[in-house]
Motif scaffolding. Structure first.
Motif, PDB file in Angstrom:
ATOM      1  N   MET A 105       0.641  -1.274   0.021  1.00 41.27           N
ATOM      2  CA  MET A 105       0.135   0.175   0.073  1.00 41.27           C
ATOM      3  C   MET A 105       0.788   1.422  -0.134  1.00 41.27           C
ATOM      4  N   GLY A 106       1.942   1.162  -0.150  1.00 40.41           N
ATOM      5  CA  GLY A 106       3.079   2.341  -0.309  1.00 40.41           C
ATOM      6  C   GLY A 106       3.208   2.793  -1.621  1.00 40.41           C
ATOM      7  N   PRO A 107       4.201   3.592  -1.932  1.00 37.86           N
ATOM      8  CA  PRO A 107       4.284   4.337  -3.294  1.00 37.86           C
ATOM      9  C   PRO A 107       4.284   3.293  -4.459  1.00 37.86           C
ATOM     10  N   ALA A 108       3.896   3.550  -5.436  1.00 37.76           N
ATOM     11  CA  ALA A 108       3.887   2.757  -6.701  1.00 37.76           C
ATOM     12  C   ALA A 108       5.239   2.273  -7.027  1.00 37.76           C
ATOM     13  N   VAL A 109       5.996   3.526  -6.839  1.00 35.42           N
ATOM     14  CA  VAL A 109       7.629   3.095  -7.305  1.00 35.42           C
ATOM     15  C   VAL A 109       8.515   3.498  -6.336  1.00 35.42           C
ATOM     16  N   PRO A 110       8.658   2.512  -5.161  1.00 28.32           N
ATOM     17  CA  PRO A 110       9.560   2.658  -3.830  1.00 28.32           C
ATOM     18  C   PRO A 110      11.014   3.038  -4.052  1.00 28.32           C
ATOM     19  N   ASP A 111      11.625   3.896  -3.354  1.00 27.25           N
ATOM     20  CA  ASP A 111      12.711   4.030  -3.367  1.00 27.25           C
ATOM     21  C   ASP A 111      13.161   3.260  -2.017  1.00 27.25           C
ATOM     22  N   GLU A 112      14.597   3.460  -1.286  1.00 26.07           N
ATOM     23  CA  GLU A 112      14.835   2.891  -0.411  1.00 26.07           C
ATOM     24  C   GLU A 112      14.108   3.531   1.152  1.00 26.07           C
ATOM     25  N   THR A 113      13.706   4.559   1.046  1.00 28.37           N
ATOM     26  CA  THR A 113      12.814   5.194   2.126  1.00 28.37           C
ATOM     27  C   THR A 113      11.489   4.817   2.343  1.00 28.37           C
ATOM     28  N   GLY A 114      11.060   3.974   1.006  1.00 28.90           N
ATOM     29  CA  GLY A 114       9.549   3.423   1.386  1.00 28.90           C
ATOM     30  C   GLY A 114       9.174   2.692   2.222  1.00 28.90           C
ATOM     31  N   PRO A 115       7.946   2.674   2.873  1.00 31.22           N
ATOM     32  CA  PRO A 115       7.623   1.876   4.055  1.00 31.22           C
ATOM     33  C   PRO A 115       7.692   0.310   3.689  1.00 31.22           C
ATOM     34  N   VAL A 116       7.814  -0.520   4.620  1.00 28.71           N
ATOM     35  CA  VAL A 116       7.999  -1.852   4.502  1.00 28.71           C
ATOM     36  C   VAL A 116       7.070  -2.554   4.994  1.00 28.71           C
ATOM     37  N   ARG A 117       6.856  -3.853   4.818  1.00 26.96           N
ATOM     38  CA  ARG A 117       5.748  -4.557   5.372  1.00 26.96           C
ATOM     39  C   ARG A 117       5.884  -4.890   6.866  1.00 26.96           C
ATOM     40  N   ALA A 118       4.825  -5.141   7.523  1.00 31.20           N
ATOM     41  CA  ALA A 118       5.017  -5.526   9.030  1.00 31.20           C
ATOM     42  C   ALA A 118       3.946  -6.370   9.411  1.00 31.20           C
ATOM     43  N   ARG A 119       4.199  -7.229  10.208  1.00 26.40           N
ATOM     44  CA  ARG A 119       3.661  -8.184  10.688  1.00 26.40           C
ATOM     45  C   ARG A 119       2.154  -7.758  11.234  1.00 26.40           C
ATOM     46  N   GLY A 120       0.926  -8.236  10.860  1.00 25.97           N
ATOM     47  CA  GLY A 120      -0.362  -8.085  11.208  1.00 25.97           C
ATOM     48  C   GLY A 120      -0.957  -6.915  10.548  1.00 25.97           C
ATOM     49  N   VAL A 121       0.067  -6.225   9.472  1.00 25.44           N
ATOM     50  CA  VAL A 121      -0.759  -5.176   8.601  1.00 25.44           C
ATOM     51  C   VAL A 121      -1.059  -5.899   7.420  1.00 25.44           C
ATOM     52  N   GLU A 122      -0.348  -6.776   6.787  1.00 25.62           N
ATOM     53  CA  GLU A 122      -0.745  -7.344   5.498  1.00 25.62           C
ATOM     54  C   GLU A 122      -1.136  -8.723   6.010  1.00 25.62           C
ATOM     55  N   PRO A 123      -2.095  -9.567   5.516  1.00 22.07           N
ATOM     56  CA  PRO A 123      -2.258 -10.852   5.893  1.00 22.07           C
ATOM     57  C   PRO A 123      -1.449 -11.878   5.435  1.00 22.07           C
ATOM     58  N   ASP A 124      -1.281 -12.914   6.267  1.00 17.70           N
ATOM     59  CA  ASP A 124      -0.409 -13.945   6.011  1.00 17.70           C
ATOM     60  C   ASP A 124      -0.757 -14.734   4.834  1.00 17.70           C
ATOM     61  N   THR A 125      -1.986 -14.558   4.383  1.00 16.19           N
ATOM     62  CA  THR A 125      -2.472 -15.173   2.932  1.00 16.19           C
ATOM     63  C   THR A 125      -1.797 -14.575   1.623  1.00 16.19           C
ATOM     64  N   ASP A 126      -1.266 -13.169   2.004  1.00 18.55           N
ATOM     65  CA  ASP A 126      -0.607 -12.572   0.867  1.00 18.55           C
ATOM     66  C   ASP A 126       0.718 -13.506   0.715  1.00 18.55           C
ATOM     67  N   ARG A 127       0.561 -13.916  -0.711  1.00 19.65           N
ATOM     68  CA  ARG A 127       1.900 -14.762  -1.255  1.00 19.65           C
ATOM     69  C   ARG A 127       3.291 -14.196  -0.591  1.00 19.65           C
ATOM     70  N   LEU A 128       3.561 -12.996  -0.654  1.00 16.94           N
ATOM     71  CA  LEU A 128       4.822 -12.513  -0.286  1.00 16.94           C
ATOM     72  C   LEU A 128       5.051 -12.071   1.329  1.00 16.94           C
ATOM     73  N   GLN A 129       4.010 -12.204   2.108  1.00 20.58           N
ATOM     74  CA  GLN A 129       4.132 -11.619   3.216  1.00 20.58           C
ATOM     75  C   GLN A 129       5.058 -12.402   4.118  1.00 20.58           C
ATOM     76  N   LEU A 130       5.037 -13.771   4.266  1.00 26.52           N
ATOM     77  CA  LEU A 130       6.169 -14.313   5.315  1.00 26.52           C
ATOM     78  C   LEU A 130       7.559 -14.277   4.743  1.00 26.52           C
ATOM     79  N   ARG A 131       7.699 -14.334   3.580  1.00 26.04           N
ATOM     80  CA  ARG A 131       8.788 -14.588   2.700  1.00 26.04           C
ATOM     81  C   ARG A 131       9.521 -12.966   2.921  1.00 26.04           C
ATOM     82  N   SER A 132       8.743 -11.971   2.915  1.00 29.13           N
ATOM     83  CA  SER A 132       9.237 -10.815   3.152  1.00 29.13           C
ATOM     84  C   SER A 132       9.687 -10.314   4.262  1.00 29.13           C
ATOM     85  N   LEU A 133       8.899 -10.764   5.388  1.00 27.31           N
ATOM     86  CA  LEU A 133       9.185 -10.524   6.773  1.00 27.31           C
ATOM     87  C   LEU A 133      10.472 -11.317   7.136  1.00 27.31           C
TER      88      LEU A 133
END
Length: 338
Positions: A105-133
């Motif tokens: 839900m962050g910027p469409a084109v993030p740089d290194e200052t863009g917000p990152v994923r957090a536990r409990g924000v995106e659902p664990d059903t999101d395919r990328l959530q667990l691997r990203s965390l």
């Protein structure tokens, strides 16, 4: 400048290229692996287990280490243990992270200052959530345990020899030119949309330059740092196969929703690039910081030519035999609409 470097896991795709690029730069290379086998000649093998026995690393010194550990949800303790053990005996630590860490839900084109994923924000059903965390936990483990320079390249789609999904295109065109498959080829989506991909060799070579020079930080390393339209990339693959624009018919399938529906039973990892990829939520990734630090990518044609050479030497037809039938169904659907 020659250096003593260590690759933690040199048998995988990026790890293999990290080894060969280090050798090409004149470095003295050690590889830490469970198999005890060298991925290529000219490297020292240090045998051990990332999740168990690290004793073979104890008391050794290197100028830099390149860590390609996977994104398992429970992998952070292994990264933490290795970073702690190597702290004080290695000058710089590179840990490979990924572009998926950025919040969808962050910027469409993030740089290194863009917000990152957090536990409990995106659902664990999101395919990328667990691997990203897991990747974020790996970054944190190195930051907290390693007392030295730390480099975190956040990679995206990596291509090159020994890869599979981009390999479809040069192999597909070569087979079409040889009369083995049809010369009508589906171009998936808007032919002018820019696509992003990185040759793993370019990432590995840049990381070694950074590490050996003692430069760290977090960098997006998603290529190609230039606007490459899809049609242009596919034509580069065709040229690498020895053909030109008049040798095949590129049939544009612009309706990505229709493509997505037709390929619902085909896992994204079993689709050629750049068919619909729902696991990539961002429009693009901003890698300007890495480019300013010297990261450059070779041309699409050079990458495609090297991929094709590898595929022919290895006897590989990656994805081709499995996917060419799907391509035929897409063409039949498009013809039915006409």
């Amino acid at each position: 400048m020659s250096a003593r470097v260590l690759v933690l896991g040199g048998g995988g795709f990026l790890g293999y290229h990290a080894v060969t690029e280090a050798l090409a730069a004149g470095h003295e290379v050690s590889v830490f692996s469970r198999s005890g086998r060298a991925p290529v000649e000219g490297v020292e093998v240090v045998t051990g287990d990332r999740e168990g026995d690290l004793s073979a690393l104890r008391g050794r010194e290197w100028d830099a280490v390149f860590d390609t550990y996977n994104d398992r949800a429970d992998g952070a303790p292994a990264i933490r243990a290795t970073a702690r053990l190597l702290s004080g005996s290695v000058g710089a630590y590179g840990y490979v992270s990924g572009m998926s860490v950025y919040a969808p839900m962050g910027p469409a084109v993030p740089d290194e200052t863009g917000p990152v994923r957090a536990r409990g924000v995106e659902p664990d059903t999101d395919r990328l959530q667990l691997r990203s965390l897991a990747k974020l936990a790996g970054e944190a483990a190195v930051t907290e345990e390693f007392d030295g320079v730390a480099l975190f390249p956040r990679v995206g789609i990596m291509v090159g020899p020994r890869s599979t999904r981009m390999s479809y295109w040069p192999v597909r065109f070569a087979s079409a030119l040889a009369g083995e498959t049809p010369r009508r080829v589906v171009l998936p989506g808007d032919p002018e949309r820019p696509v992003q991909y990185s040759d793993a060799r370019d990432i590995a070579a840049w990381c070694w330059r950074m590490l050996v020079d003692g430069r760290g930080g977090t960098y997006n390393t998603v290529g190609p740092c230039r606007p490459d339209p899809l049609r242009q990339v596919l034509l580069a693959c065709l040229e690498a196969a020895g053909g030109g624009p008049d040798d095949v018919e590129l049939v544009t399938a612009r309706d990505e929703d229709a493509l997505r529906a037709q390929l619902a039973s085909v896992d994204e990892e079993e689709r050629p690039l750049w068919y619909p990829e729902d696991q990539i939520p961002q429009v693009a990734i901003d890698s300007a910081k890495a480019a300013a630090a010297g990261l450059v990518f070779r041309s699409a044609r050079e990458t495609a030519a090297d991929i094709l050479r590898w595929a022919e030497e290895a006897g590989e037809r990656p994805l081709l035999d499995r996917f060419v039938g799907q391509e035929r169904l897409i063409l039949e659907r498009l013809a039915g609409r006409g």
